[in-house]
Design an enzyme around this catalytic site. Structure first.
Site, PDB file in Angstrom:
ATOM      1  N   ARG A   1       0.831  -1.204   0.000  1.00  0.00           N
ATOM      2  CA  ARG A   1       0.000   0.000   0.000  1.00  0.00           C
ATOM      3  C   ARG A   1       0.864   1.251   0.000  1.00  0.00           C
ATOM      4  O   ARG A   1       1.986   1.255   0.472  1.00  0.00           O
ATOM      5  CB  ARG A   1      -0.926   0.016   1.223  1.00  0.00           C
ATOM      6  CG  ARG A   1      -2.020  -1.035   1.201  1.00  0.00           C
ATOM      7  CD  ARG A   1      -2.954  -0.867   2.394  1.00  0.00           C
ATOM      8  NE  ARG A   1      -2.266  -1.041   3.670  1.00  0.00           N
ATOM      9  CZ  ARG A   1      -1.919  -0.073   4.491  1.00  0.00           C
ATOM     10  NH1 ARG A   1      -2.188   1.189   4.187  1.00  0.00           N
ATOM     11  NH2 ARG A   1      -1.312  -0.321   5.620  1.00  0.00           N
TER      12      ARG A   1
ATOM     13  N   LYS B   1      -8.567  -2.608  -0.128  1.00  0.00           N
ATOM     14  CA  LYS B   1      -8.552  -1.747   1.050  1.00  0.00           C
ATOM     15  C   LYS B   1      -9.359  -0.472   0.860  1.00  0.00           C
ATOM     16  O   LYS B   1      -9.880   0.084   1.831  1.00  0.00           O
ATOM     17  CB  LYS B   1      -7.105  -1.420   1.438  1.00  0.00           C
ATOM     18  CG  LYS B   1      -6.352  -2.608   2.035  1.00  0.00           C
ATOM     19  CD  LYS B   1      -7.058  -3.185   3.256  1.00  0.00           C
ATOM     20  CE  LYS B   1      -6.252  -4.286   3.918  1.00  0.00           C
ATOM     21  NZ  LYS B   1      -6.980  -4.909   5.051  1.00  0.00           N
TER      22      LYS B   1
ATOM     23  N   LYS C   1      -3.720 -12.927  11.427  1.00  0.00           N
ATOM     24  CA  LYS C   1      -5.177 -13.058  11.319  1.00  0.00           C
ATOM     25  C   LYS C   1      -5.573 -14.201  10.400  1.00  0.00           C
ATOM     26  O   LYS C   1      -6.388 -15.046  10.743  1.00  0.00           O
ATOM     27  CB  LYS C   1      -5.789 -11.755  10.804  1.00  0.00           C
ATOM     28  CG  LYS C   1      -5.685 -10.563  11.719  1.00  0.00           C
ATOM     29  CD  LYS C   1      -6.578  -9.428  11.287  1.00  0.00           C
ATOM     30  CE  LYS C   1      -6.494  -9.107   9.816  1.00  0.00           C
ATOM     31  NZ  LYS C   1      -5.160  -8.717   9.353  1.00  0.00           N
ATOM     32  N   THR C   2      -4.993 -14.198   9.211  1.00  0.00           N
ATOM     33  CA  THR C   2      -5.367 -15.223   8.223  1.00  0.00           C
ATOM     34  C   THR C   2      -4.931 -16.604   8.686  1.00  0.00           C
ATOM     35  O   THR C   2      -5.691 -17.575   8.628  1.00  0.00           O
ATOM     36  CB  THR C   2      -4.739 -14.891   6.864  1.00  0.00           C
ATOM     37  OG1 THR C   2      -5.212 -13.612   6.431  1.00  0.00           O
ATOM     38  CG2 THR C   2      -5.100 -15.939   5.832  1.00  0.00           C
TER      39      THR C   2
ATOM     40  N   HIS D   1     -11.547  -4.516  11.281  1.00  0.00           N
ATOM     41  CA  HIS D   1     -10.412  -5.113  10.579  1.00  0.00           C
ATOM     42  C   HIS D   1     -10.006  -6.357  11.357  1.00  0.00           C
ATOM     43  O   HIS D   1      -9.164  -6.315  12.237  1.00  0.00           O
ATOM     44  CB  HIS D   1      -9.249  -4.115  10.516  1.00  0.00           C
ATOM     45  CG  HIS D   1      -8.083  -4.599   9.722  1.00  0.00           C
ATOM     46  ND1 HIS D   1      -6.783  -4.208   9.986  1.00  0.00           N
ATOM     47  CD2 HIS D   1      -8.004  -5.432   8.663  1.00  0.00           C
ATOM     48  CE1 HIS D   1      -5.965  -4.797   9.128  1.00  0.00           C
ATOM     49  NE2 HIS D   1      -6.682  -5.538   8.320  1.00  0.00           N
TER      50      HIS D   1
ATOM     51  N   SER E   1      -1.805  -6.277   9.219  1.00  0.00           N
ATOM     52  CA  SER E   1      -1.240  -7.215   8.255  1.00  0.00           C
ATOM     53  C   SER E   1       0.031  -7.848   8.810  1.00  0.00           C
ATOM     54  O   SER E   1       0.907  -7.169   9.339  1.00  0.00           O
ATOM     55  CB  SER E   1      -0.911  -6.470   6.952  1.00  0.00           C
ATOM     56  OG  SER E   1      -0.268  -7.315   6.052  1.00  0.00           O
TER      57      SER E   1
ATOM     58  N   ARG F   1       1.797 -12.181  -1.789  1.00  0.00           N
ATOM     59  CA  ARG F   1       0.391 -12.378  -1.447  1.00  0.00           C
ATOM     60  C   ARG F   1      -0.275 -13.420  -2.337  1.00  0.00           C
ATOM     61  O   ARG F   1       0.126 -13.642  -3.476  1.00  0.00           O
ATOM     62  CB  ARG F   1      -0.375 -11.065  -1.617  1.00  0.00           C
ATOM     63  CG  ARG F   1       0.024  -9.970  -0.655  1.00  0.00           C
ATOM     64  CD  ARG F   1      -0.703 -10.103   0.646  1.00  0.00           C
ATOM     65  NE  ARG F   1      -0.370  -9.021   1.584  1.00  0.00           N
ATOM     66  CZ  ARG F   1      -1.049  -8.789   2.686  1.00  0.00           C
ATOM     67  NH1 ARG F   1      -2.083  -9.540   3.007  1.00  0.00           N
ATOM     68  NH2 ARG F   1      -0.698  -7.807   3.491  1.00  0.00           N
TER      69      ARG F   1
ATOM     70  N   ASP G   1     -10.398 -11.121   7.015  1.00  0.00           N
ATOM     71  CA  ASP G   1      -9.807  -9.785   7.161  1.00  0.00           C
ATOM     72  C   ASP G   1     -10.776  -8.676   7.548  1.00  0.00           C
ATOM     73  O   ASP G   1     -10.409  -7.779   8.282  1.00  0.00           O
ATOM     74  CB  ASP G   1      -9.106  -9.394   5.859  1.00  0.00           C
ATOM     75  CG  ASP G   1      -8.115  -8.265   6.036  1.00  0.00           C
ATOM     76  OD1 ASP G   1      -7.353  -8.276   7.017  1.00  0.00           O
ATOM     77  OD2 ASP G   1      -8.090  -7.360   5.188  1.00  0.00           O
TER      78      ASP G   1
END
Length: 527
Positions: A56, A198, A239-240, A217, A235, A319, A254
């Site tokens: 980003r 995003k 989380k994933t 989030h 990130s 990713r 997410d």
């Protein structure tokens, strides 16, 4: 002169014959290959590279300062204002640019799995692989829904178009601009597909609270007994990985909304980090990377086309994007009841926070507002090693409203549904970054499992003398010594120094929250 240059309106672009709408995945893959936008890997996934931007670009994100939103947006470093006049001029330039392209790609679908609260969106792309990304990331319509689809927000993505900052009011050749009044997201100058995802999340973070829905989030999953867990974290904090549990069904990885009826996934896909991905540690993600999935910036062997997930030549922020139903144990539609457990994930580069601690309601509010973690390499432009940071609500880059709006909504829901909250450190143990080592994933999984199954409810705890956190003295599957961070350091005195240093950062950061109660302020570090 190319006659397409006369196309200047969005409707003309969307409806022209050479704009391909909701192409099937195989056709989008074929288009991407024919246009030389990517290559196929040994598993059938499409690999694309994103050039200069592999993460980003927060300095290039803006919100149009329209009269209708001027008083509600939390203007500042994250939400930078962009003039309506400059937006109109730039919007026309982008449409003209896209009008010169022989073909464009349009996805119509939804943000939000709950039919009552979902937002109809459309994404128009210059690249076929970006449209494949949008197809996999958002909620896909069935034939009936597509026939009656009326978009309420449009993402216009033109990565090949670069602006002149002096003329167009941007910070660089790249721009991500949201106009809530015109219901347009304008993206250009970057090929990083994550900006598409995003930007829509940022839109939902503005629209959902207006309906009394907490936008979050976080990842979410549900157990066999219907117990729901939320995992907050920036990130790279896990989380994933942690929500993809073979013993629980995935709701989403997410972005979620929490309504009066329960939680729902904002997306229809997953966007997982793949650096150091292995089949042994993360089999669900590994197996999801197949035909129709998109790999970003992953190095591929030229001969075998096998992905090398350890290779960070292009970026640490490699990713994989795949539809949520590529994970075998999911709940469909991605909707569930109210959470029983909330887990805040942090990657502590100081190596001083406990691997798991139980939070009081006030501590939960303190740490939600603080949002402490480390930015990991590659997740943002210019970040090459972990940096301590505080990201409000574990998602500050995507929050258009003041942080206290989201925090107050969360606090009410914790009270209303008697939710248990834990802080889990997936960062460093035995020393700070560069000295200690990253927390053992098997230990983290064991701690999370114990929290979700209620095994930590009656376990004795000790209070951390610096942070005031309640640390369990025992957790199944984890050595007791690991639970006490100071005991993992070779140099206890150095631990004390680093702990107090981090505590000071917490306290300094929290000074900006003048409006919260004294109970929440005093729930922070004791030292």
């Amino acid at each position: 002169m190319n006659t397409l240059e006369f196309t200047t309106t969005l409707n003309e672009l969307v409806t022209r014959e050479t704009t391909h709408q909701n192409l099937p995945v195989p056709v989008l893959v074929e288009k991407s290959l024919t246009r030389k936008e990517g290559i196929l890997t040994s598993t059938g996934a499409l690999r694309a590279t994103t050039g200069k931007y592999t993460g980003r670009s927060p300095e290039d994100k803006f919100i149009v300062e329209d009269a209708s939103v001027k008083k509600s947006i939390d203007w500042g470093k994250v939400n930078k204002p962009f003039s309506p006049e400059n937006f109109d001029k730039l919007y026309k330039k982008v449409l003209q640019y896209l009008g010169t392209k022989e073909e464009l790609f349009l996805f119509k679908g939804f943000a939000g799995a709950d039919q009552e609260y979902r937002l109809p969106i459309q994404v128009i792309n210059e690249y076929a692989w970006h449209n494949l990304f949008a197809h996999q990331m958002f909620v896909r319509p069935n034939e009936t829904e597509l026939a009656s689809h009326e978009s309420q927000f449009t993402v216009v993505s033109a990565p090949g178009f670069q602006v002149n900052p002096a003329d167009d009011g941007t910070n660089s050749e790249t721009f991500i601009i949201i106009s809530f009044e015109k219901r347009i997201v304008l993206i250009g100058g970057t090929e990083y597909a994550g900006e598409i995802k995003k930007s829509v999340f940022s839109v939902m973070n503005y629209l959902l609270p207006e309906k009394g829905i907490l936008s979050m989030h976080c990842s979410a999953n549900v157990g066999n007994e219907g117990d729901v867990a939320l995992f907050f974290g920036l990130s790279g904090t896990g989380k994933t990985t942690l929500s993809a549990d073979p013993n629980r069904r995935l709701i989403g990885d997410d972005e979620h909304g929490w309504a009066n009826t329960g939680v729902f996934n904002v997306e229809g896909g997953c966007y997982a980090k793949t650096i150091d991905l292995s089949k042994e540690k993360e089999p669900q993600i590994w197996n999801a990377i197949r035909f129709g999935s998109v790999l970003e910036n992953v190095m591929i062997d030229d001969d075998s086309r096998i992905a090398d997930y350890k290779d960070s030549t292009l970026t640490e922020n490699t990713r994989a994007a795949y539809p949520v139903d590529a994970i075998p144990n999911i709940i469909q539609p991605s909707v569930a009841g109210h959470p029983n457990t909330i887990i805040f994930l942090t990657a502590d580069a100081f190596g001083v926070l406990p691997p798991i601690s139980k939070l009081t309601k006030e501590q939960a509010m303190y740490h939600f507002l603080s949002g402490y973690t480390s930015k990991l390499a590659g997740t943002e432009r210019g970040v090459t090693s972990p940096q301590a940071t505080f990201s409000t609500c574990f998602g500050a880059p995507f929050l258009p409203l003041p942080a206290t709006v989201y925090a107050e909504m969360l606090g009410k829901k914790i009270d209303q549904h008697n939710v248990q909250v834990f802080l889990v450190n997936t960062g460093w143990s035995g020393g700070e970054y560069g000295v200690g080592s990253r927390m053992n994933l098997s230990y983290t999984r064991a701690m999370v499992q114990a929290a979700l199954e209620g095994e930590l409810t009656s376990v004795e705890t000790v209070v951390d003398p610096v942070f005031g956190l309640h640390i369990p003295t025992h957790c199944p599957g984890v050595p007791d010594q690991v639970l006490q961070p100071k005991k993992t350091w070779d140099n206890p005195e150095q631990y004390d120094i680093k702990a107090k240093e981090l505590a000071a950062k917490f306290n300094a950061n929290f000074e900006k929250f003048k409006s919260v109660s004294s109970e929440i302020t005093q729930a922070g570090p004791l030292a």
